[in-house]
Design a protein around this motif. Sequence first.
Motif, short mmCIF file in Angstrom:
data_model
loop_
_atom_site.label_atom_id
_atom_site.label_comp_id
_atom_site.label_asym_id
_atom_site.label_seq_id
_atom_site.Cartn_x
_atom_site.Cartn_y
_atom_site.Cartn_z
N PHE A 271 9.40 67.13 48.90
CA PHE A 271 9.05 67.91 50.09
C PHE A 271 9.87 69.20 50.10
CE2 PHE A 271 8.37 63.46 50.87
CZ PHE A 271 7.10 63.43 51.43
N GLN A 272 9.17 70.29 50.36
CA GLN A 272 9.81 71.60 50.30
C GLN A 272 10.99 71.66 51.27
OE1 GLN A 272 8.83 73.45 47.95
NE2 GLN A 272 6.69 72.93 47.53
N GLY A 273 12.14 72.04 50.76
CA GLY A 273 13.34 72.15 51.58
C GLY A 273 14.11 70.85 51.65
N TYR A 274 13.49 69.82 52.19
CA TYR A 274 14.17 68.54 52.37
C TYR A 274 14.65 67.96 51.05
CZ TYR A 274 14.77 63.53 53.05
OH TYR A 274 15.28 62.26 53.04
N SER A 275 13.83 68.04 50.02
CA SER A 275 14.15 67.35 48.77
C SER A 275 15.35 67.94 48.06
CB SER A 275 12.94 67.33 47.83
OG SER A 275 11.95 66.44 48.33
N LEU A 276 15.73 69.19 48.38
CA LEU A 276 16.95 69.71 47.79
C LEU A 276 18.16 68.93 48.29
CD1 LEU A 276 18.20 71.76 45.90
CD2 LEU A 276 18.49 73.28 47.84
N HIS A 277 18.13 68.53 49.56
CA HIS A 277 19.21 67.69 50.09
C HIS A 277 19.26 66.35 49.35
CE1 HIS A 277 20.03 70.31 53.59
NE2 HIS A 277 18.73 70.54 53.55
N ARG A 278 18.10 65.81 49.05
CA ARG A 278 18.05 64.56 48.29
C ARG A 278 18.56 64.77 46.86
NH1 ARG A 278 18.47 59.84 49.31
NH2 ARG A 278 17.12 59.23 47.54
N GLU A 279 18.28 65.92 46.27
CA GLU A 279 18.77 66.20 44.93
C GLU A 279 20.30 66.17 44.90
OE1 GLU A 279 18.38 67.20 40.76
OE2 GLU A 279 16.92 66.50 42.24
N LEU A 280 20.93 66.67 45.95
CA LEU A 280 22.39 66.64 46.00
C LEU A 280 22.90 65.20 46.04
CD1 LEU A 280 23.25 69.55 48.47
CD2 LEU A 280 22.79 69.61 46.02
N VAL A 281 22.22 64.34 46.79
CA VAL A 281 22.59 62.92 46.83
C VAL A 281 22.46 62.32 45.44
CG1 VAL A 281 22.00 60.66 47.77
CG2 VAL A 281 21.97 62.68 49.26
N SER A 289 31.09 65.20 41.82
CA SER A 289 31.78 65.17 43.10
C SER A 289 30.92 65.87 44.15
CB SER A 289 33.12 65.89 42.99
OG SER A 289 32.93 67.28 42.77
N ASN A 290 31.20 65.59 45.42
CA ASN A 290 30.46 66.28 46.49
C ASN A 290 30.60 67.79 46.33
OD1 ASN A 290 29.74 63.81 47.53
ND2 ASN A 290 31.30 63.81 49.13
N TRP A 291 31.79 68.24 45.97
CA TRP A 291 32.05 69.67 45.79
C TRP A 291 31.16 70.25 44.69
CZ3 TRP A 291 34.85 73.35 48.30
CH2 TRP A 291 35.09 74.54 47.62
N ASN A 292 31.11 69.59 43.54
CA ASN A 292 30.32 70.12 42.43
C ASN A 292 28.82 70.02 42.68
OD1 ASN A 292 32.55 70.88 40.93
ND2 ASN A 292 32.72 68.91 39.89
N ALA A 293 28.39 68.99 43.42
CA ALA A 293 26.98 68.91 43.79
C ALA A 293 26.61 70.08 44.69
CB ALA A 293 26.68 67.58 44.48
N LEU A 294 27.48 70.40 45.65
CA LEU A 294 27.23 71.54 46.52
C LEU A 294 27.20 72.84 45.71
CD1 LEU A 294 29.56 70.56 49.48
CD2 LEU A 294 27.07 70.74 49.60
N ALA A 295 28.11 72.97 44.75
CA ALA A 295 28.13 74.17 43.92
C ALA A 295 26.83 74.33 43.15
CB ALA A 295 29.31 74.12 42.96
N ALA A 296 26.24 73.20 42.71
CA ALA A 296 24.99 73.27 41.94
C ALA A 296 23.87 73.92 42.73
CB ALA A 296 24.57 71.85 41.52
N ALA A 297 23.94 73.82 44.06
CA ALA A 297 22.90 74.39 44.92
C ALA A 297 23.31 75.71 45.57
CB ALA A 297 22.53 73.39 46.02
N THR A 298 24.54 76.15 45.34
CA THR A 298 25.02 77.35 46.03
C THR A 298 25.61 78.35 45.03
OG1 THR A 298 27.11 76.18 46.50
CG2 THR A 298 25.40 76.15 48.21
N THR A 299 26.90 78.26 44.78
CA THR A 299 27.56 79.28 43.96
C THR A 299 27.06 79.30 42.53
OG1 THR A 299 29.38 77.71 43.66
CG2 THR A 299 29.63 79.36 45.39
N ALA A 300 26.87 78.11 41.92
CA ALA A 300 26.39 78.08 40.53
C ALA A 300 24.97 78.64 40.44
CB ALA A 300 26.44 76.65 39.99
N ALA A 301 24.12 78.26 41.39
CA ALA A 301 22.76 78.79 41.41
C ALA A 301 22.76 80.30 41.63
CB ALA A 301 21.94 78.09 42.49
N ARG A 331 25.47 63.75 52.14
CA ARG A 331 24.30 63.59 53.00
C ARG A 331 24.43 64.37 54.30
NH1 ARG A 331 24.07 57.12 52.86
NH2 ARG A 331 26.29 57.57 53.17
N HIS A 332 25.63 64.79 54.63
CA HIS A 332 25.84 65.57 55.85
C HIS A 332 25.20 66.96 55.78
CE1 HIS A 332 29.61 63.01 57.06
NE2 HIS A 332 28.46 62.42 57.35
#
Length: 365
Positions: A271-281, A289-301, A331-332
């Motif tokens: 689902f557009q938008g929502y599934s990116l949150h699931r990808e992080l999970v 790590s939570n930090w590196n998962a967040l980086a995959a969707a933010t700074t690294a991207a 998940r937060h």
Amino acid sequence: MHSWGNAGPTFQEQQMLQTTGTAKMMLYSGVSAFLDLASPEDYILSLRNRQRSRGFLGADIYAAGGPLTHPNGHGTQYPGSSARTATSPREARQRMDSLAARQPDVAKLIYNPNNDRYPSMDCATMEAGIEAAQTHGLTTVVHVETWAAAHQVVTAGADAITHAPPAPLPDSTLAAMRQQGTAWIPTLAVHTELSNLIQRPRLLKKDLLRAVADSVLLAAYRDTSGLPDQIRSWIDRQDEYQTTRLDAVRKAANAGVPILAGTDAGNPGLFQGYSLHRELVLLTQAGLSNWNALAAATTAAGRFLDAPFGLQRGDRANLLVLDASPLEDVRHTQNIHRVIYRGQIVNRSDFLNEAATSVPTVPTH
């Protein structure tokens, strides 16, 4: 991802958002930018250009335009496809020259040798396509389905590979990825989420998902009595190879391979938008790590797209304000308090009203 909309478990149930609606659903979901890797080229690039010159409220659009593939190869099967096809290095260079003239944000190639569903470019043609893209300064993202293909693509100099082959990651391919600095977009969501939703229907009750997905579409995931054999086989394969794929991502991340978050949204289970949150999970389940998962969707991207996302002077003021820390539980990221886009607080409820009345106006699959 593919920005046409959302699909039900059999592709028969569809929520047609178009890229404009998807951009709004993305921003509602706290996603401030996305990379579309296959949409009708004139439509997606014209819309991207209009957004950048005159603006419209929605997540920032990055687009590949038409992918480079083989005649009748993967990517050509969709109505309205803008795929460029090549059967020789010379044709690959010509097709990449014509794509570069459209100034896409990346160049996408599809390389699936020995595939029994679709024919593929040969290795020399793929290599010529990547070389031509590099000549034009284009970042390359290559769709692969086996590690053998991935190894050839990596040694040819691709900037990123996308998808997670259903086999252990070979040490030789990992070494090549490290040597070349190749990024990996594993799209774990497309390889797991259809099975997860069918077998764990409680996931369909998530507040953010119910806000962005059509209720009829969600109901189709609850009623699995009519799933065709092809879809059941797809689910079985997701179950069979889920651990293998997670292990491969863990191995690559531990070795320092850049991991980027992507979903392949537009396919069943996503689902557009929502599934990116699931990808992080899913990335954290793979060992990030939570930090590196967040980086995959933010700074690294952001670095991959050469986009100034961050907190430095001159960066885009795109901020996601949460009710709880994602460093404690990734998940937060779904507990959205406020979305700020280019310095302005977004009225998220307006997006839902627009999506409910959207009408498709361009061809989609």
